[in-house]
Motif scaffolding. Structure first.
Motif, mmCIF file in Angstrom:
data_model
loop_
_atom_site.group_PDB
_atom_site.id
_atom_site.type_symbol
_atom_site.label_atom_id
_atom_site.label_comp_id
_atom_site.label_asym_id
_atom_site.label_seq_id
_atom_site.Cartn_x
_atom_site.Cartn_y
_atom_site.Cartn_z
ATOM 1 N N ALA A 127 0.821 -1.221 0.000
ATOM 2 C CA ALA A 127 0.000 0.000 0.000
ATOM 3 C C ALA A 127 0.853 1.270 0.000
ATOM 4 C CB ALA A 127 -0.926 -0.010 1.208
ATOM 5 N N GLU A 128 2.001 1.227 0.648
ATOM 6 C CA GLU A 128 2.867 2.397 0.744
ATOM 7 C C GLU A 128 3.386 2.782 -0.649
ATOM 8 O OE1 GLU A 128 6.292 1.682 3.229
ATOM 9 O OE2 GLU A 128 6.754 3.826 3.403
ATOM 10 N N ILE A 129 3.794 1.783 -1.400
ATOM 11 C CA ILE A 129 4.275 1.999 -2.773
ATOM 12 C C ILE A 129 3.135 2.505 -3.654
ATOM 13 C CG2 ILE A 129 4.958 0.712 -4.854
ATOM 14 C CD1 ILE A 129 6.931 -0.841 -3.120
ATOM 15 N N VAL A 130 1.982 1.884 -3.523
ATOM 16 C CA VAL A 130 0.823 2.274 -4.338
ATOM 17 C C VAL A 130 0.492 3.742 -4.097
ATOM 18 C CG1 VAL A 130 -1.668 1.914 -4.662
ATOM 19 C CG2 VAL A 130 -0.135 -0.061 -4.548
ATOM 20 N N LYS A 131 0.537 4.167 -2.847
ATOM 21 C CA LYS A 131 0.204 5.550 -2.514
ATOM 22 C C LYS A 131 1.182 6.521 -3.173
ATOM 23 C CE LYS A 131 -0.888 8.504 1.422
ATOM 24 N NZ LYS A 131 0.272 9.438 1.464
ATOM 25 N N LEU A 132 2.459 6.234 -3.080
ATOM 26 C CA LEU A 132 3.482 7.105 -3.691
ATOM 27 C C LEU A 132 3.286 7.206 -5.202
ATOM 28 C CD1 LEU A 132 6.627 5.838 -1.741
ATOM 29 C CD2 LEU A 132 5.825 8.207 -1.764
ATOM 30 N N LEU A 133 3.070 6.065 -5.837
ATOM 31 C CA LEU A 133 2.943 6.058 -7.300
ATOM 32 C C LEU A 133 1.641 6.714 -7.756
ATOM 33 C CD1 LEU A 133 4.357 2.483 -8.011
ATOM 34 C CD2 LEU A 133 5.560 4.662 -8.262
ATOM 35 N N GLU A 134 0.606 6.586 -6.936
ATOM 36 C CA GLU A 134 -0.667 7.232 -7.294
ATOM 37 C C GLU A 134 -0.560 8.751 -7.243
ATOM 38 O OE1 GLU A 134 -3.584 5.204 -4.861
ATOM 39 O OE2 GLU A 134 -4.168 3.906 -6.556
ATOM 40 N N GLU A 135 0.241 9.265 -6.313
ATOM 41 C CA GLU A 135 0.455 10.723 -6.246
ATOM 42 C C GLU A 135 1.075 11.207 -7.555
ATOM 43 O OE1 GLU A 135 2.568 12.387 -2.764
ATOM 44 O OE2 GLU A 135 1.851 10.612 -1.675
ATOM 45 N N THR A 136 2.057 10.467 -8.028
ATOM 46 C CA THR A 136 2.713 10.846 -9.287
ATOM 47 C C THR A 136 1.764 10.694 -10.465
ATOM 48 O OG1 THR A 136 4.931 10.342 -8.481
ATOM 49 C CG2 THR A 136 4.611 10.282 -10.859
ATOM 50 N N LEU A 137 1.036 9.583 -10.519
ATOM 51 C CA LEU A 137 0.107 9.369 -11.637
ATOM 52 C C LEU A 137 -0.882 10.527 -11.732
ATOM 53 C CD1 LEU A 137 -1.042 7.671 -13.971
ATOM 54 C CD2 LEU A 137 -2.387 6.392 -12.304
ATOM 55 N N GLU A 138 -1.342 10.992 -10.577
ATOM 56 C CA GLU A 138 -2.286 12.115 -10.565
ATOM 57 C C GLU A 138 -1.646 13.359 -11.198
ATOM 58 O OE1 GLU A 138 -5.673 13.792 -10.558
ATOM 59 O OE2 GLU A 138 -5.453 11.659 -10.068
ATOM 60 N N GLN A 139 -0.383 13.620 -10.882
ATOM 61 C CA GLN A 139 0.319 14.766 -11.486
ATOM 62 C C GLN A 139 0.457 14.614 -12.995
ATOM 63 O OE1 GLN A 139 3.999 14.824 -9.239
ATOM 64 N NE2 GLN A 139 3.229 16.437 -7.884
ATOM 65 N N GLU A 140 0.712 13.401 -13.452
ATOM 66 C CA GLU A 140 0.852 13.172 -14.902
ATOM 67 C C GLU A 140 -0.487 13.426 -15.594
ATOM 68 O OE1 GLU A 140 3.794 13.181 -15.128
ATOM 69 O OE2 GLU A 140 4.916 11.466 -14.352
ATOM 70 N N LYS A 141 -1.570 12.971 -14.965
ATOM 71 C CA LYS A 141 -2.912 13.181 -15.540
ATOM 72 C C LYS A 141 -3.241 14.664 -15.605
ATOM 73 C CE LYS A 141 -5.113 8.812 -14.193
ATOM 74 N NZ LYS A 141 -6.058 8.218 -13.217
ATOM 75 N N GLN A 142 -2.867 15.395 -14.534
ATOM 76 C CA GLN A 142 -3.121 16.841 -14.509
ATOM 77 C C GLN A 142 -2.298 17.551 -15.579
ATOM 78 O OE1 GLN A 142 -5.374 18.574 -12.686
ATOM 79 N NE2 GLN A 142 -6.116 16.599 -11.938
ATOM 80 N N ALA A 143 -1.062 17.128 -15.743
ATOM 81 C CA ALA A 143 -0.183 17.738 -16.755
ATOM 82 C C ALA A 143 -0.781 17.510 -18.146
ATOM 83 C CB ALA A 143 1.224 17.151 -16.665
ATOM 84 N N ASP A 144 -1.284 16.317 -18.373
ATOM 85 C CA ASP A 144 -1.909 15.993 -19.659
ATOM 86 C C ASP A 144 -3.164 16.847 -19.880
ATOM 87 O OD1 ASP A 144 -2.472 14.382 -22.035
ATOM 88 O OD2 ASP A 144 -4.063 13.477 -20.833
ATOM 89 N N ALA A 145 -3.976 16.968 -18.838
ATOM 90 C CA ALA A 145 -5.225 17.741 -18.945
ATOM 91 C C ALA A 145 -4.921 19.222 -19.215
ATOM 92 C CB ALA A 145 -6.052 17.586 -17.674
ATOM 93 N N LEU A 146 -3.877 19.735 -18.569
ATOM 94 C CA LEU A 146 -3.494 21.135 -18.782
ATOM 95 C C LEU A 146 -3.070 21.351 -20.241
ATOM 96 C CD1 LEU A 146 -2.913 23.970 -17.487
ATOM 97 C CD2 LEU A 146 -0.551 23.197 -17.217
ATOM 98 N N LEU A 147 -2.322 20.403 -20.784
ATOM 99 C CA LEU A 147 -1.886 20.523 -22.178
ATOM 100 C C LEU A 147 -3.086 20.497 -23.125
ATOM 101 C CD1 LEU A 147 1.349 18.319 -22.104
ATOM 102 C CD2 LEU A 147 1.240 20.797 -22.401
ATOM 103 N N THR A 148 -4.084 19.675 -22.807
ATOM 104 C CA THR A 148 -5.301 19.637 -23.632
ATOM 105 C C THR A 148 -5.980 21.006 -23.637
ATOM 106 O OG1 THR A 148 -5.649 17.287 -23.201
ATOM 107 C CG2 THR A 148 -7.592 18.537 -23.869
ATOM 108 N N GLN A 149 -6.002 21.633 -22.454
ATOM 109 C CA GLN A 149 -6.626 22.960 -22.326
ATOM 110 C C GLN A 149 -5.865 24.026 -23.105
ATOM 111 O OE1 GLN A 149 -7.119 24.840 -18.498
ATOM 112 N NE2 GLN A 149 -8.487 23.190 -17.835
ATOM 113 N N ILE A 150 -4.543 24.024 -22.931
ATOM 114 C CA ILE A 150 -3.716 25.021 -23.619
ATOM 115 C C ILE A 150 -3.812 24.835 -25.135
ATOM 116 C CG2 ILE A 150 -1.350 25.883 -23.944
ATOM 117 C CD1 ILE A 150 -0.776 25.025 -21.030
ATOM 118 N N ALA A 151 -3.994 23.600 -25.564
ATOM 119 C CA ALA A 151 -4.030 23.303 -27.008
ATOM 120 C C ALA A 151 -5.205 23.975 -27.706
ATOM 121 C CB ALA A 151 -4.092 21.796 -27.234
ATOM 122 N N MET A 152 -6.324 24.156 -27.020
ATOM 123 C CA MET A 152 -7.520 24.679 -27.709
ATOM 124 C C MET A 152 -7.263 26.047 -28.356
ATOM 125 S SD MET A 152 -10.768 23.088 -25.685
ATOM 126 C CE MET A 152 -10.167 23.106 -24.015
#
Ligand code: FE
Ligand code: FE
Ligand code: ZN
Ligand code: FE
Length: 161
Positions: A127-152
């Motif tokens: 669970a400790e590893i999962v929590k750390l990696l999920e924090e990063t995955l969330e940042q990657e998803k946000q970075a992707d979403a921001l790029l989608t927004q800027i692209a418009m």
């Protein structure tokens, strides 16, 4: 090969990739014309430093030395970005549109890798590893979403350019 070994190999892959991304993002920010895009790349670079540290924590948890293993995929994606900058020499919305697409390819690669590592971390019951990696995955998803927004708006300007 055990699932633990597969996890360790893929951890080395993404560790290598994150460190390459750390070097690529300032170049992408420098090449970006749109201030929001520039800023987005630089902010994500800061986040990436934290992501490298999280990976080091995961290596520590599994009792291994933090070590990368050449990731051909990220090298290829970064090379494509370099090619774009060679071909689209003029700063402006078209080059920005290409940079956004390069950035999203990188984020999607990372999302695929972190998604697999999280699934294996769950299967291994850490669970400790999962929590750390999920924090990063969330940042990657946000970075992707921001790029989608800027692209418009950027794509609209690119069409008019
Ligand atoms: Fe990352
Ligand atoms: Fe890889
Ligand atoms: Zn690889
Ligand atoms: Fe990222």
């Amino acid at each position: 090969m055990r699932l633990e070994d597969l996890f360790h190999d893929t951890l080395k892959d993404i560790y290598f990739a994150e460190r390459q991304i750390l070097k690529a993002l300032p170049k992408m920010a420098k090449a970006a014309d749109d201030p929001k895009l520039k800023d987005g790349f630089m902010r994500h670079r800061e986040e990436t430093q934290g992501q490298v540290e999280r990976l080091q924590q995961v290596f520590e948890i599994i009792g291994k030395r933090a070590q990368g293993k050449t990731c051909e995929a990220i090298q290829g994606l970064i090379e494509e970005c370099d090619e774009l900058l060679e071909e689209a020499t003029e700063p402006g919305p078209v080059r920005d549109a290409g940079l956004i697409a390069c950035g999203q390819a990188v984020e999607h690669y990372e999302m695929a890798r972190y998604g697999a590592l999280i699934a294996w971390g769950k299967a291994l019951g850490n669970a400790e590893i999962v929590k750390l990696l999920e924090e990063t995955l969330e940042q990657e998803k946000q970075a992707d979403a921001l790029l989608t927004q800027i692209a418009m708006p950027v794509n609209k300007l690119a069409k008019a350019a």
